[in-house]
Design a protein around this motif. Structure first.
Motif, PDB file in Angstrom:
ATOM      1  N   LYS A  66       2.509   4.073   2.019  1.00 19.22           N
ATOM      2  CA  LYS A  66       2.417   4.646   0.695  1.00 19.22           C
ATOM      3  C   LYS A  66       3.115   5.981   0.653  1.00 19.22           C
ATOM      4  CE  LYS A  66      -2.328   2.938   0.382  1.00 19.22           C
ATOM      5  NZ  LYS A  66      -3.899   3.110   0.278  1.00 19.22           N
ATOM      6  N   TYR A  67       3.653   6.472  -0.446  1.00 20.77           N
ATOM      7  CA  TYR A  67       4.484   7.674  -0.480  1.00 20.77           C
ATOM      8  C   TYR A  67       4.292   8.665  -1.448  1.00 20.77           C
ATOM      9  CZ  TYR A  67       7.926   4.329   1.152  1.00 20.77           C
ATOM     10  OH  TYR A  67       8.724   3.380   2.076  1.00 20.77           O
ATOM     11  N   PHE A  68       4.268   9.893  -1.449  1.00 22.87           N
ATOM     12  CA  PHE A  68       4.073  10.645  -2.219  1.00 22.87           C
ATOM     13  C   PHE A  68       4.958  10.825  -3.535  1.00 22.87           C
ATOM     14  CE2 PHE A  68       2.511  12.778   1.634  1.00 22.87           C
ATOM     15  CZ  PHE A  68       1.200  13.165   1.213  1.00 22.87           C
ATOM     16  N   ARG A  69       5.081  11.610  -4.444  1.00 20.69           N
ATOM     17  CA  ARG A  69       5.784  11.544  -5.624  1.00 20.69           C
ATOM     18  C   ARG A  69       7.232  12.143  -5.107  1.00 20.69           C
ATOM     19  NH1 ARG A  69       3.750  10.875 -10.870  1.00 20.69           N
ATOM     20  NH2 ARG A  69       1.620  10.616 -11.028  1.00 20.69           N
ATOM     21  N   SER A  70       7.145  12.797  -4.314  1.00 18.01           N
ATOM     22  CA  SER A  70       8.364  13.569  -3.654  1.00 18.01           C
ATOM     23  C   SER A  70       9.439  12.365  -2.893  1.00 18.01           C
ATOM     24  CB  SER A  70       8.167  14.492  -2.656  1.00 18.01           C
ATOM     25  OG  SER A  70       7.397  14.148  -1.664  1.00 18.01           O
ATOM     26  N   GLY A  71       8.750  11.342  -2.529  1.00 17.84           N
ATOM     27  CA  GLY A  71       9.654  10.345  -1.989  1.00 17.84           C
ATOM     28  C   GLY A  71       9.071  10.327  -0.282  1.00 17.84           C
ATOM     29  N   ALA A  72       8.408  11.423   0.081  1.00 12.49           N
ATOM     30  CA  ALA A  72       7.986  11.595   1.486  1.00 12.49           C
ATOM     31  C   ALA A  72       6.784  10.522   1.968  1.00 12.49           C
ATOM     32  CB  ALA A  72       7.461  13.012   1.788  1.00 12.49           C
ATOM     33  N   VAL A  73       6.670   9.853   2.912  1.00 14.67           N
ATOM     34  CA  VAL A  73       5.743   8.983   3.321  1.00 14.67           C
ATOM     35  C   VAL A  73       4.224   9.474   3.365  1.00 14.67           C
ATOM     36  CG1 VAL A  73       4.696   7.423   5.166  1.00 14.67           C
ATOM     37  CG2 VAL A  73       7.128   7.245   4.511  1.00 14.67           C
ATOM     38  N   SER A  74       3.288   9.091   2.644  1.00 13.53           N
ATOM     39  CA  SER A  74       2.081   9.649   2.809  1.00 13.53           C
ATOM     40  C   SER A  74       1.164   8.905   4.013  1.00 13.53           C
ATOM     41  CB  SER A  74       1.235   9.674   1.445  1.00 13.53           C
ATOM     42  OG  SER A  74       0.848   8.370   1.191  1.00 13.53           O
ATOM     43  N   SER A  75       1.263   7.746   4.081  1.00 13.94           N
ATOM     44  CA  SER A  75       0.473   6.896   5.185  1.00 13.94           C
ATOM     45  C   SER A  75       1.176   5.502   5.352  1.00 13.94           C
ATOM     46  CB  SER A  75      -0.841   6.480   4.774  1.00 13.94           C
ATOM     47  OG  SER A  75      -0.936   5.848   3.583  1.00 13.94           O
ATOM     48  N   LYS A  76       0.957   5.100   6.623  1.00  8.87           N
ATOM     49  CA  LYS A  76       1.586   3.879   7.067  1.00  8.87           C
ATOM     50  C   LYS A  76       0.618   2.920   7.539  1.00  8.87           C
ATOM     51  CE  LYS A  76       6.173   4.854   8.099  1.00  8.87           C
ATOM     52  NZ  LYS A  76       7.319   4.817   9.204  1.00  8.87           N
ATOM     53  N   GLU A  77       0.443   1.555   7.073  1.00  8.38           N
ATOM     54  CA  GLU A  77      -0.623   0.638   7.626  1.00  8.38           C
ATOM     55  C   GLU A  77       0.039  -0.448   8.173  1.00  8.38           C
ATOM     56  OE1 GLU A  77      -3.061  -0.238   4.464  1.00  8.38           O
ATOM     57  OE2 GLU A  77      -4.055   1.779   4.091  1.00  8.38           O
ATOM     58  N   LYS A  78      -0.270  -0.953   9.165  1.00  9.81           N
ATOM     59  CA  LYS A  78       0.282  -2.083   9.884  1.00  9.81           C
ATOM     60  C   LYS A  78      -0.971  -3.090  10.082  1.00  9.81           C
ATOM     61  CE  LYS A  78       4.316  -1.213  11.344  1.00  9.81           C
ATOM     62  NZ  LYS A  78       5.565  -2.065  11.090  1.00  9.81           N
ATOM     63  N   TYR A  79      -0.639  -4.520   9.720  1.00 13.06           N
ATOM     64  CA  TYR A  79      -1.595  -5.519   9.860  1.00 13.06           C
ATOM     65  C   TYR A  79      -1.260  -6.725  10.727  1.00 13.06           C
ATOM     66  CZ  TYR A  79      -3.342  -3.422   5.621  1.00 13.06           C
ATOM     67  OH  TYR A  79      -3.931  -2.421   4.539  1.00 13.06           O
ATOM     68  N   VAL A  80      -2.177  -7.386  11.284  1.00 13.32           N
ATOM     69  CA  VAL A  80      -1.959  -8.292  12.171  1.00 13.32           C
ATOM     70  C   VAL A  80      -3.127  -9.547  11.622  1.00 13.32           C
ATOM     71  CG1 VAL A  80      -2.296  -9.213  14.679  1.00 13.32           C
ATOM     72  CG2 VAL A  80      -1.671  -7.127  14.406  1.00 13.32           C
ATOM     73  N   ARG A  81      -2.223 -10.615  11.302  1.00 13.88           N
ATOM     74  CA  ARG A  81      -3.127 -11.757  10.763  1.00 13.88           C
ATOM     75  C   ARG A  81      -3.867 -11.253   9.564  1.00 13.88           C
ATOM     76  NH1 ARG A  81      -5.946 -14.170  15.892  1.00 13.88           N
ATOM     77  NH2 ARG A  81      -4.744 -12.785  17.354  1.00 13.88           N
ATOM     78  N   GLY A  82      -3.261 -10.488   8.704  1.00 10.71           N
ATOM     79  CA  GLY A  82      -3.707  -9.918   7.494  1.00 10.71           C
ATOM     80  C   GLY A  82      -4.965  -8.976   7.563  1.00 10.71           C
ATOM     81  N   LYS A  83      -5.205  -8.732   8.880  1.00 18.61           N
ATOM     82  CA  LYS A  83      -6.067  -7.659   9.154  1.00 18.61           C
ATOM     83  C   LYS A  83      -5.456  -6.310   9.517  1.00 18.61           C
ATOM     84  CE  LYS A  83      -9.733 -10.989  10.300  1.00 18.61           C
ATOM     85  NZ  LYS A  83     -11.299 -11.072  10.390  1.00 18.61           N
ATOM     86  N   LEU A  84      -6.123  -5.099   9.072  1.00 18.02           N
ATOM     87  CA  LEU A  84      -5.443  -3.902   9.475  1.00 18.02           C
ATOM     88  C   LEU A  84      -5.636  -3.609  10.846  1.00 18.02           C
ATOM     89  CD1 LEU A  84      -4.305  -1.383   8.077  1.00 18.02           C
ATOM     90  CD2 LEU A  84      -6.991  -0.372   7.937  1.00 18.02           C
ATOM     91  N   ALA A  85      -4.412  -3.260  11.425  1.00 19.90           N
ATOM     92  CA  ALA A  85      -4.510  -2.862  13.027  1.00 19.90           C
ATOM     93  C   ALA A  85      -4.268  -1.579  13.408  1.00 19.90           C
ATOM     94  CB  ALA A  85      -3.028  -3.691  13.580  1.00 19.90           C
ATOM     95  N   PHE A  86      -3.422  -0.731  12.351  1.00 18.28           N
ATOM     96  CA  PHE A  86      -3.670   0.882  12.417  1.00 18.28           C
ATOM     97  C   PHE A  86      -2.950   1.313  11.215  1.00 18.28           C
ATOM     98  CE2 PHE A  86       0.671   0.053  14.249  1.00 18.28           C
ATOM     99  CZ  PHE A  86       1.521   1.096  13.638  1.00 18.28           C
ATOM    100  N   LYS A  87      -3.436   2.586  11.261  1.00 11.52           N
ATOM    101  CA  LYS A  87      -3.252   3.270   9.901  1.00 11.52           C
ATOM    102  C   LYS A  87      -2.804   4.971  10.406  1.00 11.52           C
ATOM    103  CE  LYS A  87      -4.804   5.159   5.550  1.00 11.52           C
ATOM    104  NZ  LYS A  87      -5.774   5.030   4.582  1.00 11.52           N
ATOM    105  N   THR A  88      -1.717   5.220   9.861  1.00  7.62           N
ATOM    106  CA  THR A  88      -1.346   6.870  10.165  1.00  7.62           C
ATOM    107  C   THR A  88      -1.033   7.323   8.918  1.00  7.62           C
ATOM    108  OG1 THR A  88      -0.509   6.187  12.219  1.00  7.62           O
ATOM    109  CG2 THR A  88       0.060   8.442  11.410  1.00  7.62           C
ATOM    110  N   ASN A  89      -1.829   8.520   8.733  1.00  7.73           N
ATOM    111  CA  ASN A  89      -1.336   9.688   7.533  1.00  7.73           C
ATOM    112  C   ASN A  89      -0.276  10.641   7.940  1.00  7.73           C
ATOM    113  OD1 ASN A  89      -3.280   8.534   5.659  1.00  7.73           O
ATOM    114  ND2 ASN A  89      -4.790   9.418   7.165  1.00  7.73           N
TER     115      ASN A  89
END
Length: 204
Positions: A66-89
């Protein structure tokens, strides 16, 4: 009127879907194979800047950014087998707030608190939700968890303390104590620069 949505079909099945703002700017764009999301799933701000970028395989998410309007990243989510593995803001390109790692069951496995990209409190959990360990980390976001600094405590699933140690620059330093689940001391050792030093005592 203005176009709201365009859908492309092959053999009666939707393949490409594009949705639009009333202004005509693209709002969302994605592909499907046999009714399942496949490849990039893009959502945009009306300005054209990317809002959400997802990657899917056979309908299951692999990564969502996910990104802010400025283009900077606001969060990243990684999934394993379709299930959320980790999230960073993120804020201003640096980790900010909680970085959360999950078990495949969906239960929280680890939490790290970031402050301006420098890691803070780390807590790991049993799948039951009970705390497994607590520590503080210092280092850059690129080193993932950095170095343990200060007190490290591990727990039995019952909540009883399993061990206590002190860390300096990522290495155990001084007295390290291990406990039985009853709370009685099981073992004492001393460390210097991460190495065992001096006497080690075990107790009944």
């Amino acid at each position: 009127g203005a176009v709201k949505e365009k859908v492309n079909y092959v053999d009666g099945k939707q393949t490409e879907i594009i949705k639009y703002f009333r202004s005509g700017a693209v709002y969302q764009k994605y592909n499907q194979v046999d009714g399942k999301l496949q490849g990039l799933h893009m959502t945009y701000y009306e300005s054209g800047a990317i809002r959400v970028k997802g990657n899917y395989v056979d309908g299951k998410a692999e990564e969502i950014i996910k990104y802010f309007r400025s283009g900077a990243v606001s969060s990243k989510e990684k999934y394993v087998r379709g299930k959320l593995a980790f999230k960073t803001n993120y804020v201003d390109g640096l980790g900010k707030g909680e970085h959360i790692v999950y078990y495949l069951s969906g239960a929280v496995k680890e939490k790290v608190n970031y402050v301006d990209g420098i890691q803070g409190e780390f807590i790991s959990y049993f799948e039951s939700g009970a705390i497994r360990s607590k520590a503080n980390y210092v280092g850059s976001i690129n080193s993932f968890y950095g170095n343990i600094v200060g007190e490290y405590i591990s727990y039995y699933e019952s909540g009883a303390i399993q061990s206590k140690a002190n860390y300096v620059d990522g290495k155990p330093e001084g007295e390290e104590i291990y406990y039985y689940e009853s709370g009685e001391v099981r073992e004492k050792v001393n460390r210097a620069g991460g190495q065992y030093q001096g006497e080690r005592i075990e107790y009944y």
